[in-house]
Design a protein around this motif. Structure first.
Motif, mmCIF file in Angstrom:
data_model
loop_
_atom_site.group_PDB
_atom_site.id
_atom_site.type_symbol
_atom_site.label_atom_id
_atom_site.label_comp_id
_atom_site.label_asym_id
_atom_site.label_seq_id
_atom_site.Cartn_x
_atom_site.Cartn_y
_atom_site.Cartn_z
ATOM 1 N N MET A 134 0.832 -1.204 0.000
ATOM 2 C CA MET A 134 0.000 0.000 0.000
ATOM 3 C C MET A 134 0.868 1.256 0.000
ATOM 4 O O MET A 134 0.660 2.183 -0.797
ATOM 5 C CB MET A 134 -0.922 -0.014 1.224
ATOM 6 N N VAL A 135 1.860 1.297 0.891
ATOM 7 C CA VAL A 135 2.710 2.493 0.998
ATOM 8 C C VAL A 135 3.472 2.725 -0.307
ATOM 9 O O VAL A 135 3.539 3.861 -0.808
ATOM 10 C CB VAL A 135 3.690 2.359 2.182
ATOM 11 N N LEU A 136 4.010 1.671 -0.890
ATOM 12 C CA LEU A 136 4.774 1.828 -2.130
ATOM 13 C C LEU A 136 3.877 2.220 -3.302
ATOM 14 O O LEU A 136 4.312 2.948 -4.204
ATOM 15 C CB LEU A 136 5.543 0.539 -2.446
ATOM 16 N N THR A 137 2.643 1.767 -3.293
ATOM 17 C CA THR A 137 1.685 2.212 -4.319
ATOM 18 C C THR A 137 1.401 3.694 -4.171
ATOM 19 O O THR A 137 1.356 4.440 -5.161
ATOM 20 C CB THR A 137 0.375 1.404 -4.224
ATOM 21 N N LEU A 138 1.244 4.150 -2.936
ATOM 22 C CA LEU A 138 0.987 5.571 -2.693
ATOM 23 C C LEU A 138 2.187 6.431 -3.086
ATOM 24 O O LEU A 138 2.018 7.520 -3.646
ATOM 25 C CB LEU A 138 0.630 5.795 -1.223
ATOM 26 N N THR A 139 3.400 5.953 -2.806
ATOM 27 C CA THR A 139 4.582 6.745 -3.202
ATOM 28 C C THR A 139 4.709 6.787 -4.720
ATOM 29 O O THR A 139 5.116 7.805 -5.284
ATOM 30 C CB THR A 139 5.877 6.180 -2.575
ATOM 31 N N LYS A 140 4.355 5.694 -5.379
ATOM 32 C CA LYS A 140 4.430 5.666 -6.843
ATOM 33 C C LYS A 140 3.458 6.669 -7.453
ATOM 34 O O LYS A 140 3.821 7.465 -8.338
ATOM 35 C CB LYS A 140 4.112 4.257 -7.357
ATOM 36 N N ILE A 141 2.216 6.658 -6.990
ATOM 37 C CA ILE A 141 1.209 7.595 -7.508
ATOM 38 C C ILE A 141 1.611 9.025 -7.181
ATOM 39 O O ILE A 141 1.507 9.931 -8.010
ATOM 40 C CB ILE A 141 -0.179 7.281 -6.938
ATOM 41 N N SER A 142 2.090 9.231 -5.958
ATOM 42 C CA SER A 142 2.472 10.581 -5.527
ATOM 43 C C SER A 142 3.597 11.147 -6.384
ATOM 44 O O SER A 142 3.614 12.349 -6.698
ATOM 45 C CB SER A 142 2.887 10.555 -4.052
ATOM 46 N N SER A 143 4.532 10.293 -6.770
ATOM 47 C CA SER A 143 5.648 10.748 -7.610
ATOM 48 C C SER A 143 5.162 11.299 -8.943
ATOM 49 O O SER A 143 5.830 12.141 -9.554
ATOM 50 C CB SER A 143 6.625 9.589 -7.846
#
Length: 460
Positions: A134-143
């Protein structure tokens, strides 16, 4: 006949047996029960409490039972009282002499306490992995959205400009705390109660530390009463799961709002929405709504566990059989929600234009207008009042702070100059916030990199 039936002169009533049985839900702990029994048997042999032949037969029998359960060849007996009695009875059928020696030096009380701890420890590792995704998905989208401007809200009123990345990373921070919380709880989960016996240990020379090491546990419990009766770790775990669900529920609420025609900030992929049986235009965010609803269920599980334990004297009481269904349910619901929610986020479409439009029409640069005057020497409270008057004027005249003429600005205060337009531009408002923790693109990019490194270095 039940393995404990020596004291009784008649068979247990069928209805009572069904009422008393926990096999329907504790059967999921068969792996942990067998692991614990293998470690216990190895210790009994090491301590010369059982001989090598008995250990070898127990070892073979338990491993055979494990493989047969996993292959579907051995089915759980619905008449068994619990998973512990089922496995022991099955072992004894195969090795009548050695099988009866397995329970030497232990009670079902410390056995079930061990099994539940092993189970929770294993589940925490799985939950950590789901949270990491979940956290890595959020960082990917945020980038991808470091420059996507949207309104930040307080009281659900447009307040100040932020980016979509900044908003998403707030949730990444929450889920990162959830990971840390579970890791901390696991320190108290992964300790061995085996050897506590029913409540007062045993006269056999057990090596409790050996069993704990065999099972990869951190330590043993040093009070036998506490060893069999402690369920703090179960309540802590359920509470951590309720916090995860609360975070998901808050996120769900925003997803639901953002999907509405009133916002239209995002659109969910068709695979993660449903329609109406009567209204053909509808595209409903059912996944987010179900997650929001399930959060209440998990919160209820915590309440049940606390209420179940609050009046129990030491040591073990049958009430404590009720710990499992609620804890298992909380674990199951979080494991059900996290992956589908992560996929839903990963496939959504973001409407940057709608977000930018909402930011432009919300006077969310008013604070920056006041700061502009303050930096020129005006007291903040005076600047605040003047900006409030400007906003009222804009509303009355269908203007924005960006569209006002310089002459109009000067009617409110002569400190306004041409550079006010740069000061109230949303991009300036956003990227001037260089304080750590702020929404500027530079700061947010650094935050994303920090969280990605922390998650990548994370050890379950």
């Amino acid at each position: 006949m039940a393995l404990w039936a020596g004291r009784f002169s008649k068979e247990i009533n069928e209805d009572v047996n069904a009422f008393n049985s926990s096999l329907s839900f504790d059967c999921r702990m068969y792996k942990q029960d067998i692991r614990g029994s293998l470690a216990h048997a190895k210790m009994l042999m090491k301590q010369k409490i059982i001989d090598e032949q008995a250990y070898n037969e127990i070892y073979k029998g338990l491993n055979d039972i494990l493989h047969e359960i996993e292959e579907g060849k051995l089915l759980f007996d619905p008449n068994a009282e619990d998973i512990h009695m089922f496995i022991e009875a099955e072992l004894t059928k195969r090795y009548p002499v050695s099988g009866k020696k397995l329970h030497t030096g232990r009670s079902r009380n410390d056995q079930v306490a061990l099994d539940l701890r092993l189970y929770v420890h294993d589940e925490i590792k799985e939950l950590q992995s789901l949270l990491k995704d979940m956290v890595l998905t959020l960082t990917k989208i945020s980038s991808q959205h470091l420059e996507t401007i949207m309104p930040g809200y307080t009281h659900l009123q447009r307040a100040q400009p932020i980016t979509f990345a900044h908003h998403l990373m707030a949730y990444a921070s929450m889920f990162l705390r959830d990971m840390d919380r579970l890791k901390d709880i696991d320190k108290r989960v992964n300790v061995s109660p085996l050897g506590s016996g029913a409540l007062a240990t045993t006269t056999y020379p057990l090596d409790r530390h050996f069993v704990a090491e065999e099972l990869g546990m951190n330590d043993i419990m040093y009070n036998s009463l506490d060893g069999v009766s402690d369920r703090d770790y179960a309540i802590e775990c359920a509470n951590a799961l309720a916090l995860i669900m609360m975070h998901l529920s808050r996120f769900s609420e925003e997803i639901i709002l953002w999907c509405s025609w009133e916002f239209k900030f995002i659109e969910l992929d068709d695979a993660f929405a449903t329609g109406s049986s009567i209204m053909p235009q509808k595209k409903n965010p059912d996944i987010a709504e179900l997650v929001r609803g399930k959060s209440a269920r998990v919160i209820g599980d915590v309440s049940t566990l606390l209420t179940m334990m609050k009046g129990l004297p030491l040591a073990y009481n049958k009430d404590m059989q009720e710990d499992k269904e609620n804890l298992f349910d909380a674990i199951d619901q979080v494991k059900l929600c996290l992956p589908v929610f992560t996929e839903m986020l990963d496939t959504m479409n973001v409407n940057k234009e709608k977000m930018r439009e909402a930011a432009a029409r919300g006077f969310i640069n008013a604070t920056d207008c006041a700061d502009y005057l303050t930096k020129k020497g005006l007291a903040f409270r005076d600047a605040y009042k003047i900006t409030g008057q400007l906003v009222a004027y804009c509303i009355e005249n269908n203007e924005t702070l960006e569209s006002l003429s310089l002459d109009t600005y000067k009617k409110f205060h002569n400190m306004f100059e041409e550079d006010v337009y740069n000061a109230v531009a949303l991009e300036t408002c956003l990227n001037s916030r260089q304080v750590v923790g702020g929404p500027s693109s530079k700061v947010e990019k650094e935050n994303i990199e920090r969280i990605e490194k922390k998650v990548s270095d994370y050890h379950d």
